[in-house]
Write a protein that holds these residues in place. Sequence first.
Motif, PDB file in Angstrom:
ATOM      1  N   TYR A   1      -4.436   2.289   8.715  1.00 24.77           N
ATOM      2  CA  TYR A   1      -5.638   2.031   8.152  1.00 24.77           C
ATOM      3  C   TYR A   1      -5.976   0.477   7.635  1.00 24.77           C
ATOM      4  O   TYR A   1      -4.813  -0.079   7.465  1.00 24.77           O
ATOM      5  CB  TYR A   1      -5.763   2.787   6.700  1.00 24.77           C
ATOM      6  CG  TYR A   1      -7.145   2.385   6.039  1.00 24.77           C
ATOM      7  CD1 TYR A   1      -8.195   3.133   6.447  1.00 24.77           C
ATOM      8  CD2 TYR A   1      -7.024   1.527   5.159  1.00 24.77           C
ATOM      9  CE1 TYR A   1      -9.573   2.931   5.776  1.00 24.77           C
ATOM     10  CE2 TYR A   1      -8.417   1.211   4.457  1.00 24.77           C
ATOM     11  CZ  TYR A   1      -9.557   1.915   4.847  1.00 24.77           C
ATOM     12  OH  TYR A   1     -10.662   1.546   4.156  1.00 24.77           O
ATOM     13  N   VAL A   2      -6.930  -0.207   8.242  1.00 30.05           N
ATOM     14  CA  VAL A   2      -7.288  -1.419   7.854  1.00 30.05           C
ATOM     15  C   VAL A   2      -8.337  -1.921   6.879  1.00 30.05           C
ATOM     16  O   VAL A   2      -9.215  -1.271   6.932  1.00 30.05           O
ATOM     17  CB  VAL A   2      -7.967  -2.339   9.248  1.00 30.05           C
ATOM     18  CG1 VAL A   2      -7.982  -3.751   8.980  1.00 30.05           C
ATOM     19  CG2 VAL A   2      -6.731  -1.804  10.636  1.00 30.05           C
ATOM     20  N   MET A   3      -7.830  -2.498   5.940  1.00 27.86           N
ATOM     21  CA  MET A   3      -8.629  -2.579   4.345  1.00 27.86           C
ATOM     22  C   MET A   3      -9.686  -3.806   4.893  1.00 27.86           C
ATOM     23  O   MET A   3      -9.708  -4.458   5.841  1.00 27.86           O
ATOM     24  CB  MET A   3      -7.870  -3.051   3.433  1.00 27.86           C
ATOM     25  CG  MET A   3      -6.475  -1.823   3.262  1.00 27.86           C
ATOM     26  SD  MET A   3      -6.123  -2.083   1.341  1.00 27.86           S
ATOM     27  CE  MET A   3      -5.656  -3.612   1.415  1.00 27.86           C
TER      28      MET A   3
ATOM     29  N   ALA B   1      -5.987  -6.573   5.590  1.00 30.66           N
ATOM     30  CA  ALA B   1      -4.482  -5.862   5.431  1.00 30.66           C
ATOM     31  C   ALA B   1      -4.514  -4.757   6.021  1.00 30.66           C
ATOM     32  O   ALA B   1      -5.455  -3.851   5.925  1.00 30.66           O
ATOM     33  CB  ALA B   1      -4.069  -6.183   3.938  1.00 30.66           C
ATOM     34  N   SER B   2      -3.280  -4.115   6.645  1.00 29.88           N
ATOM     35  CA  SER B   2      -3.213  -2.852   6.996  1.00 29.88           C
ATOM     36  C   SER B   2      -2.179  -2.111   6.510  1.00 29.88           C
ATOM     37  O   SER B   2      -1.070  -2.762   6.082  1.00 29.88           O
ATOM     38  CB  SER B   2      -3.157  -2.921   8.419  1.00 29.88           C
ATOM     39  OG  SER B   2      -2.060  -3.816   8.964  1.00 29.88           O
ATOM     40  N   THR B   3      -1.792  -0.811   6.703  1.00 30.03           N
ATOM     41  CA  THR B   3      -0.781  -0.005   6.406  1.00 30.03           C
ATOM     42  C   THR B   3      -0.831   1.078   7.504  1.00 30.03           C
ATOM     43  O   THR B   3      -1.742   1.547   7.612  1.00 30.03           O
ATOM     44  CB  THR B   3      -1.100   0.650   4.961  1.00 30.03           C
ATOM     45  OG1 THR B   3      -1.420  -0.541   4.020  1.00 30.03           O
ATOM     46  CG2 THR B   3       0.096   1.446   4.629  1.00 30.03           C
TER      47      THR B   3
ATOM     48  N   GLY C   1       2.943  -2.790   5.259  1.00 26.69           N
ATOM     49  CA  GLY C   1       1.743  -3.293   4.368  1.00 26.69           C
ATOM     50  C   GLY C   1       2.630  -4.151   3.147  1.00 26.69           C
ATOM     51  O   GLY C   1       2.016  -4.085   2.200  1.00 26.69           O
TER      52      GLY C   1
ATOM     53  N   GLN D   1      -5.810   7.898   2.295  1.00 30.81           N
ATOM     54  CA  GLN D   1      -6.221   6.848   1.373  1.00 30.81           C
ATOM     55  C   GLN D   1      -5.410   6.693   0.216  1.00 30.81           C
ATOM     56  O   GLN D   1      -5.119   5.502  -0.392  1.00 30.81           O
ATOM     57  CB  GLN D   1      -7.781   7.179   0.998  1.00 30.81           C
ATOM     58  CG  GLN D   1      -8.625   5.814   1.107  1.00 30.81           C
ATOM     59  CD  GLN D   1      -8.747   5.082   2.215  1.00 30.81           C
ATOM     60  OE1 GLN D   1      -8.583   5.829   3.413  1.00 30.81           O
ATOM     61  NE2 GLN D   1      -8.539   3.675   2.296  1.00 30.81           N
TER      62      GLN D   1
ATOM     63  N   VAL E   1      -2.666   4.444   1.122  1.00 31.07           N
ATOM     64  CA  VAL E   1      -3.276   2.860   1.078  1.00 31.07           C
ATOM     65  C   VAL E   1      -3.355   2.406  -0.056  1.00 31.07           C
ATOM     66  O   VAL E   1      -2.724   1.453  -0.733  1.00 31.07           O
ATOM     67  CB  VAL E   1      -4.733   2.723   2.040  1.00 31.07           C
ATOM     68  CG1 VAL E   1      -5.145   1.447   1.761  1.00 31.07           C
ATOM     69  CG2 VAL E   1      -4.521   3.151   3.147  1.00 31.07           C
TER      70      VAL E   1
ATOM     71  N   ARG F   1      -0.064   1.518  -2.033  1.00 33.97           N
ATOM     72  CA  ARG F   1       0.566   0.284  -1.483  1.00 33.97           C
ATOM     73  C   ARG F   1      -0.171  -1.062  -2.012  1.00 33.97           C
ATOM     74  O   ARG F   1       0.470  -1.829  -2.640  1.00 33.97           O
ATOM     75  CB  ARG F   1       0.539   0.185   0.135  1.00 33.97           C
ATOM     76  CG  ARG F   1       0.563  -1.062   0.844  1.00 33.97           C
ATOM     77  CD  ARG F   1       1.908  -1.814   0.427  1.00 33.97           C
ATOM     78  NE  ARG F   1       2.860  -1.200   1.035  1.00 33.97           N
ATOM     79  CZ  ARG F   1       4.266  -0.737   0.324  1.00 33.97           C
ATOM     80  NH1 ARG F   1       4.279  -1.156  -0.803  1.00 33.97           N
ATOM     81  NH2 ARG F   1       4.957  -0.121   1.044  1.00 33.97           N
ATOM     82  N   HIS F   2      -1.427  -0.921  -1.842  1.00 36.09           N
ATOM     83  CA  HIS F   2      -2.221  -2.159  -2.095  1.00 36.09           C
ATOM     84  C   HIS F   2      -2.811  -2.391  -3.423  1.00 36.09           C
ATOM     85  O   HIS F   2      -3.347  -3.537  -3.833  1.00 36.09           O
ATOM     86  CB  HIS F   2      -3.314  -2.305  -0.921  1.00 36.09           C
ATOM     87  CG  HIS F   2      -2.565  -2.386   0.224  1.00 36.09           C
ATOM     88  ND1 HIS F   2      -1.919  -3.776   0.818  1.00 36.09           N
ATOM     89  CD2 HIS F   2      -2.286  -1.731   1.332  1.00 36.09           C
ATOM     90  CE1 HIS F   2      -1.430  -3.426   1.945  1.00 36.09           C
ATOM     91  NE2 HIS F   2      -1.849  -2.398   2.328  1.00 36.09           N
TER      92      HIS F   2
ATOM     93  N   GLU G   1     -11.662   0.119  -2.524  1.00 38.66           N
ATOM     94  CA  GLU G   1     -12.605   0.595  -1.425  1.00 38.66           C
ATOM     95  C   GLU G   1     -12.327   2.152  -1.171  1.00 38.66           C
ATOM     96  O   GLU G   1     -12.961   2.899  -0.573  1.00 38.66           O
ATOM     97  CB  GLU G   1     -12.554  -0.082  -0.283  1.00 38.66           C
ATOM     98  CG  GLU G   1     -11.168  -0.324   0.247  1.00 38.66           C
ATOM     99  CD  GLU G   1     -10.527  -1.396   1.183  1.00 38.66           C
ATOM    100  OE1 GLU G   1     -10.640  -2.663   0.669  1.00 38.66           O
ATOM    101  OE2 GLU G   1     -10.773  -1.226   2.529  1.00 38.66           O
TER     102      GLU G   1
END
Lengths: 262, 262
Positions: free
Chosen positions: A63-65, A69-71, A182, B140, B143, B146-147, B222
């Motif tokens: 998934y790309v935010m 940034a990606s994970t 990530g 999600q 994600v 992580r972020h 998001e």
Amino acid sequence: MSAKPQPQPQQNHLLAALTPDVQGRLFPYLELVQLPLRALLYESRRPMRHVYFPTDSIVSLQYVMENGASTALSVVGNEGLLGITLFMGGESTPTRSMVQSAGYAYRLPRLRVKEEFNRHGQLLLLMLRYTQALITQISQTAVCNRHHTIDQQLCRWLLLSMDRLSHNHLTMTQEFIGNMLGVRREGVTQAALKLQQQGVISYARGMIKVLDRPKLEALSCECYGVVKKESDLLLNYLPQRQVIVNTDSIPTAELSTIPAAR
Amino acid sequence: MSAKPQPQPQQNHLLAALTPDVQGRLFPYLELVQLPLRALLYESRRPMRHVYFPTDSIVSLQYVMENGASTALSVVGNEGLLGITLFMGGESTPTRSMVQSAGYAYRLPRLRVKEEFNRHGQLLLLMLRYTQALITQISQTAVCNRHHTIDQQLCRWLLLSMDRLSHNHLTMTQEFIGNMLGVRREGVTQAALKLQQQGVISYARGMIKVLDRPKLEALSCECYGVVKKESDLLLNYLPQRQVIVNTDSIPTAELSTIPAAR
DNA sequence: TCCTTTCGGTGCGGTAGCGCGCATATGGTG
DNA sequence: CACCATATGCGCGCTACCGCACCGAAAGGA
């Protein structure tokens, strides 16, 4: 990449598990494609045209935010397939699929998959089982992201990747692994250093060798074990038939590629 | 919990979306059960006997680690169902399902589901679509873990829960939310304090009220938007029929319950 | 051969979240 | 009404990880 490989559909466990009649219907439509490192099979929210069955390549779902940034959410190799969305009922997903280890894959046009799917036979069952295993993997990624250190996550990642290869070395830089997990590149450097000092791996400029796999497993968190166990349970197929097929001049799929990792 | 509710199968969006003939086949086998807070629908690696369709209850899927810490992977309410594993081909999963907001659900014995599933009709399609939405939600979560900060995750969690209720208040303690998000209770306290100071929510002893939903959405990451958008896209059904069914003396499902959160 | 690019190693200050211990309020129960 | 279990608030030291800046070494192209 020096010696010509000899990909064959049966290298993919799902294709291999199909009975001859189903194979007979599908295999004529299989197209062998070469997947270079960093190629994108699907981009976020773009229509998907094929289902891919890796033979010796590894692809990861990520998934790309919004901020770039990606994970990575999961790793797919010859045990699985890419494009589950196509038969789950959607046309696209918010995730993308990027080649993490160069190699080959067979692909099937969307239409053929849906056709075969509508026969409600073996392919349907196989795909659903695989989807279940995939869900486990994504779930465990969520858990790991929350609770485990970079060191543990690196171990998990290396193990998941190794399981999908027939040799003990990976071609990926620390920067790249950082993008997958990530985390910062420096974080990966620290973790990798520790592993190297313990003699578990050795690496240099994008080439990682696993020297002591049992130790790697011991240093990993429980996440790897859970995913492995569940996958083995769900994807415990019939013994696989062996067929030799010699191929030559295989086209590279027309795919976009990620520039250099920034 | 004071006024008697009037649950009806159609409150569940998936059941409501079925055509009358399918409903005719399935509804006679539906069993209405009461789901008290903290009840476990499924425990990790235990055989699953029913598929549950929540009407006004909320259930979350969580993974429990070896050391007892847990993390929620997704939230399920009247938009979905529990027990996808049963039709995906497995018998159990490494996750458990816990009631996060008390209420009712209809359930269907495993056998009936498989029977209907084998007809390869509407139910199959609906379930697969829902599974796809669920995958998005789990992804999600990964994600977000992580972020994003606890503050953002709390917003996401509140929004996901609100979407599955018909009112603006939640009955859950900060300790409980901490268990769901896999973070410390104190972390939740800090985040909740900020939200309260901004007038977005108000709370006291396990009762949270959302006062300013738009602001809550603005403060969320998001991740919430992605999940919402994707779910709406995938689960955009026919308009739902309304049927009034009066019920009384509804049994509580024989389920184990988590003691008090430690 | 030289030069550029890429890869990995290191240091430094900042911060989010953790584990722990403890204080305070409040609603339900006897 | 008194009491107590429960829910929330707060402080403290600690660690993992981040962002940034910079370095040297190796690879590879011209």
